[in-house]
Design a protein around this motif. Structure first.
Motif, short mmCIF file in Angstrom:
data_model
loop_
_atom_site.label_atom_id
_atom_site.label_comp_id
_atom_site.label_asym_id
_atom_site.label_seq_id
_atom_site.Cartn_x
_atom_site.Cartn_y
_atom_site.Cartn_z
N GLU A 49 39.41 41.33 43.71
CA GLU A 49 40.15 42.34 42.95
C GLU A 49 41.29 41.71 42.16
N LEU A 50 42.05 40.81 42.79
CA LEU A 50 43.18 40.18 42.12
C LEU A 50 42.71 39.25 41.00
N ALA A 51 41.66 38.47 41.27
CA ALA A 51 41.17 37.53 40.26
C ALA A 51 40.60 38.27 39.05
N LEU A 52 39.89 39.35 39.29
CA LEU A 52 39.35 40.13 38.18
C LEU A 52 40.48 40.77 37.36
N GLU A 53 41.53 41.21 38.04
CA GLU A 53 42.66 41.79 37.32
C GLU A 53 43.34 40.74 36.46
#
Length: 216
Positions: A49-53
């Motif tokens: 989730e963080l990397a995609l954001e």
């Protein structure tokens, strides 16, 4: 090397088949190296989730390899989504790095020569073999760099060469700051923590044999 081999590759297998197979390989490798519990963990889901954001704030301008990868669908499984997002972040940085090398008037081979001269784990022999450069071409690049005052006769960087490589890395960092400014300091720190934990497991399991690469 790419111009010689790539047309032959597409006569053997189609691009979508390569992409599908790549996903299968990544799934098998991450499952084997990290273990099923890790790839199904809440930490993996948070990392994805963080990397995609962060990747959502990447800029496509002047970044062809990032842009090509960004056009691919995001896998549903968290560990594959995390891998996809880290690919986007890596290529975003890589494309920006190429821009800084061009601005520093280093061609592709000169960039490799100066990179190995910084004392990294990447050996000249490995890079010549995998990039398709001959020993003569490598020596010619060293000569050009010596004439510019960037490389000493023993193959080490001069003070001017060290300053140039530091400037290249600093400019690369500057061009790559957007995704992490978007994510924010706290979430960037958490993403770094999660990524490092997974990376340490992969390295401990021999997923990237850096010592062997250095001997080639």
């Amino acid at each position: 090397m790419v111009a010689r081999l790539l047309p032959r590759a597409w006569n053997t297998v189609r691009p979508h088949e390569v992409l599908n197979e790549r996903t299968h390989i990544v799934n098998d490798c991450l499952t084997r190296l990290l273990g099923e519990d890790a790839i199904a963990s809440k930490e993996m889901s948070q990392a994805a989730e963080l990397a995609l954001e962060a990747a959502s704030a990447c800029s496509p301008s002047g970044r062809p390899i990032y842009t090509a990868n960004a056009a691919l669908p995001v896998p549903a499984a968290p560990h594959l989504a995390f891998w996809h997002a880290t690919t986007l972040l890596r290529e975003h940085r890589g494309d920006g790095h190429v821009s800084t090398l061009v601005a520093a008037q280093l061609d592709g081979l000169e960039a490799l020569v100066t990179h190995t001269a910084t004392g990294t784990n990447w050996s000249p022999g490995f890079l010549r073999r995998t990039r398709g450069w001959s020993g003569e071409e490598w020596a010619d690049a060293q000569m050009r760099l010596c004439e510019r005052g960037l490389l000493a006769a023993d193959g080490t960087l001069t003070p001017q060469g060290i300053d140039l490589r530091r400037a290249v890395e600093a400019d690369t960092d500057r061009l790559d700051a957007g995704p992490y400014q978007h994510l924010g300091a706290a979430d960037t720190m958490r993403l770094t923590e999660l990524s490092n934990a997974f990376s340490k497991v992969v390295l401990a399991c021999g997923g990237l044999p850096l010592q062997e690469i250095g001997r080639i």
